[in-house]
Each structure stands twice: as structure tokens, then as C-alpha cells.
Design a protein around this motif. Sequence first.
Motif, mmCIF file in Angstrom:
data_model
loop_
_atom_site.group_PDB
_atom_site.id
_atom_site.type_symbol
_atom_site.label_atom_id
_atom_site.label_comp_id
_atom_site.label_asym_id
_atom_site.label_seq_id
_atom_site.Cartn_x
_atom_site.Cartn_y
_atom_site.Cartn_z
ATOM 1 N N GLN A 106 -30.489 -39.362 2.676
ATOM 2 C CA GLN A 106 -30.759 -40.253 1.546
ATOM 3 C C GLN A 106 -29.836 -41.456 1.634
ATOM 4 N N VAL A 107 -30.410 -42.650 1.653
ATOM 5 C CA VAL A 107 -29.646 -43.886 1.751
ATOM 6 C C VAL A 107 -29.822 -44.668 0.455
ATOM 7 N N GLY A 108 -28.716 -45.194 -0.059
ATOM 8 C CA GLY A 108 -28.751 -46.006 -1.267
ATOM 9 C C GLY A 108 -28.274 -47.418 -0.985
ATOM 10 N N TYR A 109 -28.872 -48.373 -1.665
ATOM 11 C CA TYR A 109 -28.535 -49.786 -1.502
ATOM 12 C C TYR A 109 -28.030 -50.324 -2.828
ATOM 13 N N ALA A 116 -20.534 -28.836 -4.510
ATOM 14 C CA ALA A 116 -20.046 -30.015 -5.224
ATOM 15 C C ALA A 116 -21.204 -30.863 -5.735
ATOM 16 N N ASP A 117 -20.856 -31.820 -6.589
ATOM 17 C CA ASP A 117 -21.836 -32.790 -7.049
ATOM 18 C C ASP A 117 -22.120 -33.784 -5.924
ATOM 19 N N PRO A 118 -23.263 -34.452 -5.980
ATOM 20 C CA PRO A 118 -23.555 -35.471 -4.965
ATOM 21 C C PRO A 118 -22.509 -36.581 -5.011
ATOM 22 N N TYR A 119 -22.226 -37.152 -3.862
ATOM 23 C CA TYR A 119 -21.293 -38.264 -3.787
ATOM 24 C C TYR A 119 -21.700 -39.199 -2.651
ATOM 25 N N TYR A 155 -30.476 -42.371 -7.404
ATOM 26 C CA TYR A 155 -30.537 -43.315 -8.520
ATOM 27 C C TYR A 155 -29.569 -42.965 -9.649
ATOM 28 N N ASN A 156 -28.994 -41.752 -9.631
ATOM 29 C CA ASN A 156 -28.155 -41.304 -10.742
ATOM 30 C C ASN A 156 -26.729 -40.933 -10.351
ATOM 31 N N THR A 157 -26.346 -41.150 -9.103
ATOM 32 C CA THR A 157 -24.977 -40.833 -8.685
ATOM 33 C C THR A 157 -24.145 -42.112 -8.744
ATOM 34 N N ARG A 215 -24.113 -59.478 -2.108
ATOM 35 C CA ARG A 215 -24.169 -58.841 -0.801
ATOM 36 C C ARG A 215 -24.654 -57.410 -1.015
ATOM 37 N N THR A 216 -25.485 -56.913 -0.118
ATOM 38 C CA THR A 216 -25.971 -55.543 -0.222
ATOM 39 C C THR A 216 -25.006 -54.603 0.491
ATOM 40 N N TYR A 217 -24.648 -53.535 -0.188
ATOM 41 C CA TYR A 217 -23.845 -52.461 0.399
ATOM 42 C C TYR A 217 -24.756 -51.248 0.557
ATOM 43 N N THR A 218 -24.560 -50.512 1.629
ATOM 44 C CA THR A 218 -25.382 -49.342 1.929
ATOM 45 C C THR A 218 -24.495 -48.116 2.036
ATOM 46 N N GLY A 219 -24.951 -46.999 1.477
ATOM 47 C CA GLY A 219 -24.195 -45.755 1.567
ATOM 48 C C GLY A 219 -25.110 -44.569 1.755
ATOM 49 N N TRP A 220 -24.541 -43.489 2.272
ATOM 50 C CA TRP A 220 -25.276 -42.236 2.441
ATOM 51 C C TRP A 220 -24.905 -41.326 1.288
ATOM 52 N N LEU A 221 -25.906 -40.685 0.719
ATOM 53 C CA LEU A 221 -25.657 -39.729 -0.355
ATOM 54 C C LEU A 221 -25.569 -38.341 0.261
ATOM 55 N N THR A 222 -24.525 -37.639 -0.057
ATOM 56 C CA THR A 222 -24.345 -36.293 0.476
ATOM 57 C C THR A 222 -23.958 -35.350 -0.653
ATOM 58 N N GLY A 223 -24.022 -34.064 -0.387
ATOM 59 C CA GLY A 223 -23.637 -33.070 -1.383
ATOM 60 C C GLY A 223 -24.684 -32.819 -2.453
ATOM 61 N N VAL A 224 -25.944 -33.151 -2.176
ATOM 62 C CA VAL A 224 -27.004 -32.912 -3.158
ATOM 63 C C VAL A 224 -27.321 -31.421 -3.155
ATOM 64 N N PRO A 225 -27.204 -30.752 -4.301
ATOM 65 C CA PRO A 225 -27.474 -29.315 -4.348
ATOM 66 C C PRO A 225 -28.916 -28.998 -3.938
#
Length: 166
Positions: free
Chosen positions: A114-117, A52-55, A91-93, A71-81
Motif C-alpha cells: 500500500q502506497v500513500g501520497y 501493531a497499528d499501521p504506520y 486514508y486513515n493512518t 511537493r508530493t511525498y510518498t510512503g509505504w504503509l505497513t503493519g496493517v492488521p
Amino acid sequence: MVETRARAAPYRSAHPKAGPLALRDTHPENLMSKTFLSAVLTLTLSATTASADPYWYAIAPSEDCKCDGFRTYTGWLTGVPEGQSSTEACYNTPAIINGHSFSGADRCIKFGIQVGYFDVGDASCSSTGTDPSLWSCYQDPGSTDPACQICHRKLNCDTGQIKRTC
């Protein structure tokens, strides 16, 4: 002749204070079925995720406001090929958080995962009680035309946009 099999009595929990939860359906035959189904589900999900594509997964807000209105929200990026940069994917999902669309995270850091803010406009963080990332308009004082307005919004704690409607 129809063969019937008696079901074994449930095993008792080893813990004496388990109370009403002491009776559990832990017959080895049932455990094998649950273990097998769990393994099949895990393999299916990992195969699906790999192709799958990253999500973004588990995006959650911070307890404190970052600045006035955000407010800052934090998420984990998963599904990176495999072979793709997880930082670039971060930066692009795209993500949608509380109705705000993002083309990717504002900041990305790799901690093994990978963590995104994301800096998200939040009225509960605003001194005015409104979401500063939404357009706010007022009559252009330099014009007599009521259709002429100046609109502004904040994109994050440091950057904003201004537009005129005429």
C-alpha cells in the motif's frame, strides 16, 4: 583445570582483489551466531509489526514540485492488521511530514504494497518563497479595526481556506 579454546584464524575471501577487507571473521561458528540472531530479530520484529497499528515507512519527497508551493511525498504503509483494508488504513493512518500533520494520505494506490501520497506545503516549490499551507494574514480592507484580519492558506494544489479574525 580451565579449558580454553583457541579461536580459528579468519578465513580469506575468495576474491583476490578484496584488499584489506579480504580478512573477514567468517568462521562457521560466528556465522551461525549471526544467522541465529538475525532470525530471532526478524521473528521478533514481524511479531511486533503484526500486532501493531499501521504506520508509515520510508516517507520520501519527490524530486519535482507538484504545483506552486507543494511537493508530493510518498510512503509505504505497513503493519496493517490482517482482515483490515489496507486502502482504508492508508486514508486513515496519520503522518507528520516536515511539521505538517496529516490525518491520512491524500491519495492511496496498492502496488502489492500500500502506497500513500501526501501533498506537502514546501517553500522551495513556492513562487513567493513561503510555505502556502501555513496561514498568511493581512489587514481586512473592509474594516478599520486593526485586529480584523483575513487569513488564507492552501490545503493542496486546488483547495484553500479563508478565515476572518473578527
